[in-house]
Design a protein around this motif. Structure first.
Motif, PDB file in Angstrom:
ATOM      1  N   SER A 193      43.217  34.988  41.425  1.00  0.00           N
ATOM      2  CA  SER A 193      42.594  36.147  40.782  1.00  0.00           C
ATOM      3  C   SER A 193      42.502  37.385  41.677  1.00  0.00           C
ATOM      4  O   SER A 193      41.727  38.287  41.392  1.00  0.00           O
ATOM      5  N   GLY A 229      36.844  34.253  35.929  1.00  0.00           N
ATOM      6  CA  GLY A 229      36.896  33.477  34.697  1.00  0.00           C
ATOM      7  C   GLY A 229      37.895  33.987  33.689  1.00  0.00           C
ATOM      8  O   GLY A 229      38.285  33.255  32.766  1.00  0.00           O
ATOM      9  N   SER A 265      38.933  28.186  33.156  1.00  0.00           N
ATOM     10  CA  SER A 265      38.064  29.353  33.326  1.00  0.00           C
ATOM     11  C   SER A 265      36.634  28.921  33.637  1.00  0.00           C
ATOM     12  O   SER A 265      35.928  29.574  34.415  1.00  0.00           O
TER      13      SER A 265
END
Length: 486
Positions: free
Chosen positions: A196, A251, A261
């Motif tokens: 991420s 998430g 997530s």
């Protein structure tokens, strides 16, 4: 079993067969959470953690970056990051504005992954929501990267130079990292893991911020010697928005409201809490006091460290990563920084190098150690991916993480340097000495508070009686902007 009408496709032209309403709702909520990390999160944090005379300027640098990235993103930068392949590290620039593009099912065309013999291993990513949601989600990530970078430059960068820097760095640095690692570029195809943004966002902003700080030059000597926060409680409010917003940050990256997530959000909080506590304990052990600013720094390093592996590691690994992120960046900031001539020469205002570059690289490397095979299979396009502690190809994965980090570091050092040198040909990178002395009033004609002083504690023997004219000792002039007292 019959499916309720609300969950069927074709109930209207706005509900396509491929649309998953839950995924779409979560993706937009996640994007909004990340947006709130910037506005008002980092706007508040930056405006509060700096000296009073720089509160407005620091907050505005964040607000401007957020707005500027939006326009650049939809006109050309989105497709450079997630569109069709132009080069192994860059997508083709084109707008993301037409309704035909925005209402079709989301897809990342370059993310199909192939075996060495050319056969398809994993199809391209096609989430069950429209391109409009994808463009929104990825935009707020790009925006927060520039805002994090700004933390290295607070208190002295010429605002006009910053206004030029934002679109240039977004175009020539961020898009390269995003496409290379996320959009289907060469690092993505090779199998470098960045769940991420540990590399794309944090390592790049930390290195670019440090590099920019070198070229812009330091704050005034007075500011470097004494730079107290003007509002610790508001700083904590901004930090709280940052922490809670990270649920969307990590998430939302599976592009679905799925099992992975949930794991990512849980691990995010575990690592952040552990890191904050470790940093605080180290402050108590070595400095005899728990620092509130230190606790925020520890929180941030924990959030940054878990980011590249949030949905890929087990809970125990998140605790280990939290221990490392609460101690190693603490050591580089509190010990190494004070003993290093190079680090001392570069005035990184908020220590973004330590909290984002060091913690981001640490997170990428520890992901290469702790990425769990079953969790990897839920997310990654490369089958049989795993961290080094699980044996097999895990050792190779750790080496890939090193190479990926080195590429992001090298690219940002070179490109950020070029951008700063080009801007310096047009406008000065650093404020004038008068602006550095006065602060917000000289730069914006506005001040954060209609109060005396520069963040100093009131002392009647030195400051005289309270004066609400916000005069400056060196200039003896009242505020001249919209905050001028009537």
């Amino acid at each position: 079993m019959s499916v309720p009408v609300a969950y069927q496709g074709n109930t209207s032209a706005a509900v396509a067969d491929w649309l998953n309403k839950g995924d779409n709702a979560w993706q937009m909520v996640a994007a909004t959470l990340v947006g709130l990390q910037s506005v008002p999160g980092l706007v508040i944090l930056y405006g509060s953690i700096v000296k009073k005379k720089w509160a407005v300027n620091s907050a505005f640098m964040a607000l401007y970056a957020f707005a500027a990235v939006w326009l650049c993103w939809v006109i050309w930068a989105y497709n450079m990051s997630f569109g069709d392949k132009l080069l192994p590290l860059w997508g083709k620039a084109k707008p993301a504005l037409g309704q035909k593009f925005l209402i079709k099912q989301a897809e990342l065309p370059a993310t199909a992954h192939y075996y060495k013999d050319g056969t398809l291993e994993t199809g391209m990513s096609t989430p069950f929501y429209p391109m409009a949601s994808m463009v929104y989600f990825q935009c707020v990530f790009a925006a927060i990267t520039l805002i994090l970078l700004a933390g290295s430059l607070l208190g002295r960068m010429n605002i006009i130079a910053w206004m030029l820097f934002v679109p240039l760095w977004l175009t020539f640095s961020y898009t390269v990292g995003a496409f290379s690692l996320w959009g289907g570029g060469f690092l993505f195809q090779w199998g470098v893991i960045d769940y991420s943004g540990g590399y794309v966002i944090h390592l790049s902003s930390g290195i670019a911020g440090f590099t920019s700080a070198y070229w812009v030059g330091p704050r005034s000597t007075k500011d470097r010697e004494r730079f107290p926060p003007n509002n610790v409680l508001l700083m904590l409010a901004g930090a709280g928005l940052l922490w809670m917003g990270w649920a969307g940050f990590n998430g939302g990256d599976p592009y679905s409201a799925n099992i992975d997530s949930s794991v990512a959000v849980l691990n995010t909080n575990i690592c952040a809490a552990t890191s904050l506590l470790v940093w605080t304990c180290l402050d108590v052990i070595f400095f005899k006091k728990p620092s509130v600013i230190g606790a925020v720094q520890g929180m941030i390093t924990g959030l940054v460290c878990i980011t590249p592996g949030a949905g890929l590691v087990q809970g125990w690994a998140a605790i280990v990563m939290g221990i490392l992120s609460g101690s190693i960046p603490w050591f580089t900031m509190m010990i190494v920084h004070k003993r290093s001539r190079i680090l001392q020469q570069v005035d990184d205002t908020l220590g973004v190098f330590h909290t984002h570059a060091v913690a981001g690289l640490l997170g990428g490397l520890t992901t290469g150690l702790f990425a769990e095979p079953t969790l990897c299979s839920l997310f990654l396009p490369v089958t049989n991916s795993r961290g080094a502690v699980y044996g097999g190809v895990g050792g190779v994965q750790f080496l890939k993480q090193i190479v990926g980090g080195l590429f992001i570091i090298g690219w940002n050092l070179v490109v950020t340097t070029i951008i700063c040198l080009v801007i310096n040909l047009l406008v000065p990178l650093r404020m004038s000495e008068e602006q550095l002395l006065i602060g917000d009033d000289a730069v914006h004609g506005e001040e954060a508070y209609a109060l005396w002083g520069d963040g100093e504690r009131y002392d009647s023997t030195r400051h005289g009686w309270y004066n609400d004219d916000t005069t400056h000792a060196a200039q003896h002039q009242p505020a001249t902007g919209v905050t001028q007292n009537v």
